[in-house]
Motif scaffolding. Structure first.
Motif, PDB file in Angstrom:
ATOM      1  N   ASP A 125      -5.242  28.752  -7.962  1.00 25.81           N
ATOM      2  CA  ASP A 125      -5.885  30.008  -8.340  1.00 25.81           C
ATOM      3  C   ASP A 125      -6.482  29.949  -9.746  1.00 25.81           C
ATOM      4  OD1 ASP A 125      -3.256  29.936  -9.387  1.00 25.81           O
ATOM      5  OD2 ASP A 125      -3.267  32.115  -9.649  1.00 25.81           O
ATOM      6  N   ILE A 126      -6.057  29.018 -10.570  1.00 27.11           N
ATOM      7  CA  ILE A 126      -6.612  28.879 -11.920  1.00 27.11           C
ATOM      8  C   ILE A 126      -7.903  28.068 -11.870  1.00 27.11           C
ATOM      9  CG2 ILE A 126      -6.212  27.913 -14.226  1.00 27.11           C
ATOM     10  CD1 ILE A 126      -3.225  28.446 -13.809  1.00 27.11           C
ATOM     11  N   ILE A 127      -7.925  27.026 -11.073  1.00 31.03           N
ATOM     12  CA  ILE A 127      -9.039  26.068 -11.114  1.00 31.03           C
ATOM     13  C   ILE A 127     -10.103  26.304 -10.045  1.00 31.03           C
ATOM     14  CG2 ILE A 127      -8.089  24.280  -9.605  1.00 31.03           C
ATOM     15  CD1 ILE A 127      -8.882  22.267 -11.833  1.00 31.03           C
ATOM     16  N   SER A 128      -9.797  27.099  -9.051  1.00 39.41           N
ATOM     17  CA  SER A 128     -10.685  27.211  -7.888  1.00 39.41           C
ATOM     18  C   SER A 128     -12.049  27.816  -8.197  1.00 39.41           C
ATOM     19  CB  SER A 128     -10.002  28.017  -6.785  1.00 39.41           C
ATOM     20  OG  SER A 128      -9.761  29.332  -7.224  1.00 39.41           O
ATOM     21  N   LEU A 129     -12.170  28.634  -9.200  1.00 36.51           N
ATOM     22  CA  LEU A 129     -13.446  29.292  -9.473  1.00 36.51           C
ATOM     23  C   LEU A 129     -14.315  28.563 -10.496  1.00 36.51           C
ATOM     24  CD1 LEU A 129     -12.157  32.970  -9.551  1.00 36.51           C
ATOM     25  CD2 LEU A 129     -13.297  31.774  -7.676  1.00 36.51           C
ATOM     26  N   ILE A 130     -13.881  27.382 -10.926  1.00 36.48           N
ATOM     27  CA  ILE A 130     -14.637  26.640 -11.936  1.00 36.48           C
ATOM     28  C   ILE A 130     -15.670  25.754 -11.240  1.00 36.48           C
ATOM     29  CG2 ILE A 130     -14.495  24.922 -13.770  1.00 36.48           C
ATOM     30  CD1 ILE A 130     -11.688  25.926 -14.374  1.00 36.48           C
ATOM     31  N   TYR A 132     -18.211  22.719 -11.787  1.00 32.61           N
ATOM     32  CA  TYR A 132     -18.272  21.617 -12.744  1.00 32.61           C
ATOM     33  C   TYR A 132     -19.223  20.541 -12.249  1.00 32.61           C
ATOM     34  CZ  TYR A 132     -15.369  19.258  -9.335  1.00 32.61           C
ATOM     35  OH  TYR A 132     -14.898  18.694  -8.169  1.00 32.61           O
ATOM     36  N   SER A 133     -19.663  19.696 -13.189  1.00 29.68           N
ATOM     37  CA  SER A 133     -20.534  18.588 -12.814  1.00 29.68           C
ATOM     38  C   SER A 133     -19.826  17.243 -12.947  1.00 29.68           C
ATOM     39  CB  SER A 133     -21.801  18.594 -13.666  1.00 29.68           C
ATOM     40  OG  SER A 133     -21.466  18.486 -15.034  1.00 29.68           O
ATOM     41  N   ASN A 134     -18.841  17.153 -13.843  1.00 35.55           N
ATOM     42  CA  ASN A 134     -18.045  15.930 -13.990  1.00 35.55           C
ATOM     43  C   ASN A 134     -16.678  16.299 -14.571  1.00 35.55           C
ATOM     44  OD1 ASN A 134     -18.385  16.218 -16.800  1.00 35.55           O
ATOM     45  ND2 ASN A 134     -20.199  14.912 -16.802  1.00 35.55           N
ATOM     46  N   ALA A 135     -15.827  15.303 -14.773  1.00 38.10           N
ATOM     47  CA  ALA A 135     -14.461  15.557 -15.238  1.00 38.10           C
ATOM     48  C   ALA A 135     -14.453  16.180 -16.635  1.00 38.10           C
ATOM     49  CB  ALA A 135     -13.646  14.272 -15.230  1.00 38.10           C
ATOM     50  N   LYS A 136     -15.323  15.721 -17.518  1.00 37.38           N
ATOM     51  CA  LYS A 136     -15.386  16.292 -18.872  1.00 37.38           C
ATOM     52  C   LYS A 136     -15.783  17.762 -18.804  1.00 37.38           C
ATOM     53  CE  LYS A 136     -17.666  15.619 -23.360  1.00 37.38           C
ATOM     54  NZ  LYS A 136     -16.651  16.291 -24.071  1.00 37.38           N
ATOM     55  N   ASP A 137     -16.755  18.063 -17.990  1.00 40.11           N
ATOM     56  CA  ASP A 137     -17.198  19.440 -17.815  1.00 40.11           C
ATOM     57  C   ASP A 137     -16.059  20.306 -17.254  1.00 40.11           C
ATOM     58  OD1 ASP A 137     -19.088  21.567 -17.787  1.00 40.11           O
ATOM     59  OD2 ASP A 137     -19.501  21.193 -15.662  1.00 40.11           O
ATOM     60  N   LEU A 138     -15.344  19.778 -16.273  1.00 36.74           N
ATOM     61  CA  LEU A 138     -14.207  20.493 -15.695  1.00 36.74           C
ATOM     62  C   LEU A 138     -13.126  20.731 -16.748  1.00 36.74           C
ATOM     63  CD1 LEU A 138     -12.713  21.695 -13.260  1.00 36.74           C
ATOM     64  CD2 LEU A 138     -11.971  19.378 -12.676  1.00 36.74           C
ATOM     65  N   TRP A 139     -12.812  19.706 -17.549  1.00 34.92           N
ATOM     66  CA  TRP A 139     -11.799  19.816 -18.608  1.00 34.92           C
ATOM     67  C   TRP A 139     -12.211  20.879 -19.634  1.00 34.92           C
ATOM     68  CZ3 TRP A 139      -6.973  18.559 -19.476  1.00 34.92           C
ATOM     69  CH2 TRP A 139      -6.487  18.491 -20.766  1.00 34.92           C
ATOM     70  N   ASP A 140     -13.461  20.843 -20.075  1.00 36.10           N
ATOM     71  CA  ASP A 140     -13.939  21.810 -21.065  1.00 36.10           C
ATOM     72  C   ASP A 140     -13.926  23.239 -20.517  1.00 36.10           C
ATOM     73  OD1 ASP A 140     -14.329  19.697 -22.810  1.00 36.10           O
ATOM     74  OD2 ASP A 140     -16.492  19.550 -22.409  1.00 36.10           O
ATOM     75  N   LYS A 141     -14.387  23.406 -19.288  1.00 29.29           N
ATOM     76  CA  LYS A 141     -14.420  24.752 -18.693  1.00 29.29           C
ATOM     77  C   LYS A 141     -13.019  25.273 -18.406  1.00 29.29           C
ATOM     78  CE  LYS A 141     -19.054  24.591 -16.794  1.00 29.29           C
ATOM     79  NZ  LYS A 141     -19.883  24.586 -15.593  1.00 29.29           N
ATOM     80  N   LEU A 142     -12.098  24.390 -18.057  1.00 27.78           N
ATOM     81  CA  LEU A 142     -10.712  24.801 -17.856  1.00 27.78           C
ATOM     82  C   LEU A 142     -10.114  25.296 -19.170  1.00 27.78           C
ATOM     83  CD1 LEU A 142      -8.236  24.964 -15.961  1.00 27.78           C
ATOM     84  CD2 LEU A 142      -7.706  22.619 -16.631  1.00 27.78           C
ATOM     85  N   GLY A 143     -10.374  24.579 -20.250  1.00 29.26           N
ATOM     86  CA  GLY A 143      -9.904  25.010 -21.567  1.00 29.26           C
ATOM     87  C   GLY A 143     -10.492  26.352 -21.965  1.00 29.26           C
ATOM     88  N   LYS A 144     -11.778  26.523 -21.703  1.00 27.35           N
ATOM     89  CA  LYS A 144     -12.430  27.785 -22.040  1.00 27.35           C
ATOM     90  C   LYS A 144     -11.864  28.935 -21.209  1.00 27.35           C
ATOM     91  CE  LYS A 144     -16.614  27.860 -23.515  1.00 27.35           C
ATOM     92  NZ  LYS A 144     -18.071  27.758 -23.659  1.00 27.35           N
ATOM     93  N   LYS A 145     -11.564  28.651 -19.939  1.00 25.40           N
ATOM     94  CA  LYS A 145     -11.007  29.688 -19.068  1.00 25.40           C
ATOM     95  C   LYS A 145      -9.609  30.093 -19.527  1.00 25.40           C
ATOM     96  CE  LYS A 145      -9.712  30.670 -14.330  1.00 25.40           C
ATOM     97  NZ  LYS A 145     -10.569  31.227 -13.346  1.00 25.40           N
ATOM     98  N   CYS A 146      -8.801  29.110 -19.933  1.00 23.56           N
ATOM     99  CA  CYS A 146      -7.422  29.399 -20.316  1.00 23.56           C
ATOM    100  C   CYS A 146      -7.297  29.931 -21.739  1.00 23.56           C
ATOM    101  CB  CYS A 146      -6.561  28.145 -20.166  1.00 23.56           C
ATOM    102  SG  CYS A 146      -6.371  27.630 -18.451  1.00 23.56           S
ATOM    103  N   LEU A 147      -8.057  29.372 -22.655  1.00 23.92           N
ATOM    104  CA  LEU A 147      -7.958  29.790 -24.053  1.00 23.92           C
ATOM    105  C   LEU A 147      -8.951  30.888 -24.405  1.00 23.92           C
ATOM    106  CD1 LEU A 147      -7.621  26.340 -25.830  1.00 23.92           C
ATOM    107  CD2 LEU A 147      -5.809  27.987 -25.349  1.00 23.92           C
ATOM    108  N   GLY A 148     -10.074  30.877 -23.756  1.00 21.91           N
ATOM    109  CA  GLY A 148     -11.137  31.808 -24.092  1.00 21.91           C
ATOM    110  C   GLY A 148     -12.169  31.102 -24.948  1.00 21.91           C
ATOM    111  N   SER A 149     -13.231  31.781 -25.249  1.00 22.52           N
ATOM    112  CA  SER A 149     -14.278  31.189 -26.076  1.00 22.52           C
ATOM    113  C   SER A 149     -13.790  31.076 -27.516  1.00 22.52           C
ATOM    114  CB  SER A 149     -15.543  32.043 -26.013  1.00 22.52           C
ATOM    115  OG  SER A 149     -15.291  33.298 -26.610  1.00 22.52           O
TER     116      SER A 149
END
Length: 169
Positions: A125-130, A132-149
């Motif tokens: 439920d945390i990762i399903s709505l992200i 992404y284009s690659n692993a780095k993009d997924l990692w960055d967007k996951l951080g932004k989703k969890c921590l915020g901008s």
């Protein structure tokens, strides 16, 4: 037959059960029941990971601690995937069948492994709505989703400082 066999190679698990000895006055009286030990071991495995499984992010609030553990785990057990996560994979979501050279295949496999490990270690439920284009993009967007901008993180820090100053005075 009450024997319960768990992973004998792990310090967290132990072989418990009757060994044919009917002496019930042993030191087992003060140990927790096997189900509780199994639950504790599973929770510990989820938090810290094992050789085969990365640590699991169970709640968004735990992201900061989990990210460090996950990154360390990835460096230790899947270094090419860690490099892929840090540097990015230039090809993005590319069809693996079109790859020819060994180097291209290795980087593609490392990329796909990193994405799979991220999906394995983060609750769905945390990762399903992200998107992404690659692993780095997924990692960055996951951080932004969890921590915020950056702005949200900055405001959280201001609020914490204000609360701390209020408590000190």
């Amino acid at each position: 037959m009450d024997d319960i066999f768990l992973n004998p190679f792990s310090d967290m698990y132990a072989f418990t059960g009757s060994s044919g000895n009917n002496d019930t006055s042993s030191s087992n009286a003060n140990k927790s029941p096997p189900k509780e030990r199994k639950k504790e071991a599973w929770e510990s495995e989820s938090a810290f990971g094992t050789f085969n499984k990365p640590p699991k992010l169970m709640a968004i609030e735990d992201y900061s601690r989990w990210a460090t553990k996950f990154e360390d785990w990835l460096m230790a057990f899947a270094f090419p995937s860690w490099k892929s996560m840090k540097n990015g994979y230039a090809e993005g979501k590319k069809n693996g069948e079109a790859l020819r050279s060994a180097e291209e295949i290795e980087s593609f496999v490392a990329e796909q492994k990193c994405v799979a490990l991220l999906f394995q270690s983060v609750r769905e439920d945390i990762i399903s709505l992200i998107d992404y284009s690659n692993a780095k993009d997924l990692w960055d967007k996951l951080g932004k989703k969890c921590l915020g901008s950056k702005e949200i993180v900055k405001n959280k820090r201001k609020l914490l400082r204000k609360e701390f100053n209020f408590l000190v005075v």
